[in-house]
Design a protein around this motif. Structure first.
Motif, PDB file in Angstrom:
ATOM      1  N   VAL A 101       0.840  -1.201   0.000  1.00  0.00           N
ATOM      2  CA  VAL A 101       0.000   0.000   0.000  1.00  0.00           C
ATOM      3  C   VAL A 101       0.873   1.248   0.000  1.00  0.00           C
ATOM      4  N   ALA A 102       1.938   1.231   0.791  1.00  0.00           N
ATOM      5  CA  ALA A 102       2.848   2.382   0.840  1.00  0.00           C
ATOM      6  C   ALA A 102       3.602   2.554  -0.478  1.00  0.00           C
ATOM      7  N   ILE A 103       3.962   1.446  -1.116  1.00  0.00           N
ATOM      8  CA  ILE A 103       4.650   1.524  -2.417  1.00  0.00           C
ATOM      9  C   ILE A 103       3.720   2.150  -3.453  1.00  0.00           C
ATOM     10  N   VAL A 104       2.452   1.772  -3.443  1.00  0.00           N
ATOM     11  CA  VAL A 104       1.488   2.357  -4.383  1.00  0.00           C
ATOM     12  C   VAL A 104       1.395   3.864  -4.141  1.00  0.00           C
ATOM     13  N   ALA A 105       1.350   4.272  -2.880  1.00  0.00           N
ATOM     14  CA  ALA A 105       1.317   5.705  -2.573  1.00  0.00           C
ATOM     15  C   ALA A 105       2.575   6.396  -3.085  1.00  0.00           C
ATOM     16  N   VAL A 107       4.474   5.491  -5.650  1.00  0.00           N
ATOM     17  CA  VAL A 107       4.420   5.546  -7.117  1.00  0.00           C
ATOM     18  C   VAL A 107       3.510   6.681  -7.576  1.00  0.00           C
ATOM     19  N   THR A 108       2.395   6.862  -6.899  1.00  0.00           N
ATOM     20  CA  THR A 108       1.482   7.938  -7.299  1.00  0.00           C
ATOM     21  C   THR A 108       1.996   9.306  -6.868  1.00  0.00           C
ATOM     22  N   SER A 123       1.185   0.116 -18.439  1.00  0.00           N
ATOM     23  CA  SER A 123      -0.188   0.514 -18.097  1.00  0.00           C
ATOM     24  C   SER A 123      -0.495   0.062 -16.674  1.00  0.00           C
ATOM     25  N   GLY A 124      -1.509   0.672 -16.117  1.00  0.00           N
ATOM     26  CA  GLY A 124      -1.898   0.322 -14.764  1.00  0.00           C
ATOM     27  C   GLY A 124      -0.960   0.929 -13.734  1.00  0.00           C
ATOM     28  N   VAL A 125      -1.140   0.532 -12.496  1.00  0.00           N
ATOM     29  CA  VAL A 125      -0.310   1.006 -11.393  1.00  0.00           C
ATOM     30  C   VAL A 125       0.727  -0.078 -11.102  1.00  0.00           C
ATOM     31  N   PRO A 126       2.022   0.252 -11.255  1.00  0.00           N
ATOM     32  CA  PRO A 126       3.038  -0.754 -10.954  1.00  0.00           C
ATOM     33  C   PRO A 126       2.827  -1.345  -9.563  1.00  0.00           C
ATOM     34  N   LEU A 127       3.037  -2.600  -9.436  1.00  0.00           N
ATOM     35  CA  LEU A 127       2.831  -3.427  -8.261  1.00  0.00           C
ATOM     36  C   LEU A 127       1.394  -3.938  -8.223  1.00  0.00           C
TER      37      LEU A 127
END
Length: 196
Positions: A101-105, A107-108, A123-127
């Motif tokens: 969840v923190a990695i997604v944050a 990346v964004t 495409s999409g959100v990495p991970l």
């Protein structure tokens, strides 16, 4: 760490330090200085192993994506054992109970990092993209074993499970959801697809 003292497995130590900073303080606090301070080393250590901080972050994300590939192998091997809902609950809890969840944050939060990652995840959100593929592969294996309906759209179920799981775990300030809450979401999403 004193100058001239070699770090064992510096990359992993730096990655682990970055995760701790990310989990504790969020993506805005993740700087090269914060990482090296957390790792207990000189700032130059990071730059000896990576061309710049965004290269370090991209490698961190890629390393965590590689771990998803390892989990995917184990999850596919679990097809036909336990229950489909139980296996998916475990996979989502392992995925989102970690640093995902923190990695997604992160990346964004960082445009340059996202641009670098687009080279491998166009495409999409990495991970999350790789996690979705992991669940789709598992669901396809279960469909092949007859535990998921033959007409079940695993390519729609997988991102639905990832999205629901991400929403459950997204709030880093409160206690993570318990297994029962994750299981309830999973059983709701796959209710029409599970056989038996």
């Amino acid at each position: 760490m004193p100058t001239g003292v070699a770090m064992r497995d510096a990359r992993e130590q730096l990655f682990d330090a970055a995760e701790r900073v990310l989990l504790r303080d969020g993506p805005h606090a993740l700087t090269s200085r914060a990482v090296t301070t957390e790792a207990g080393c000189a700032k130059g250590v990071l730059h000896r192993h990576f061309t710049d901080f965004d290269a370090f972050l991209a490698d961190l994300v890629q390393d965590r994506i590689a771990r998803i590939h390892d989990h995917a192998t184990a999850l596919r091997a679990a097809a036909g054992t336990g229950t489909v809902a139980g296996n998916l609950t475990g996979a989502l809890t392992d995925l989102f109970g970690s640093v995902a969840v923190a990695i997604v944050a992160l990346v964004t939060f960082r445009d340059d990092l996202r641009a670098r990652l687009r080279r491998t995840t166009p495409s999409g959100v990495p991970l999350l993209t790789e996690a979705t593929a992991m669940l789709a592969s598992y669901l396809a294996a279960e469909r092949g074993l007859g535990r998921i309906a033959p007409d079940a759209d695993v390519d729609a179920l997988a991102p639905t499970l990832i999205g629901a799981g991400h929403l459950l775990f997204a709030d880093r300030k409160t206690t993570p959801p318990d297994t029962e809450a994750v299981h309830a979401i999973v059983t709701s999403v796959i209710a029409g697809a599970v056989r038996g």
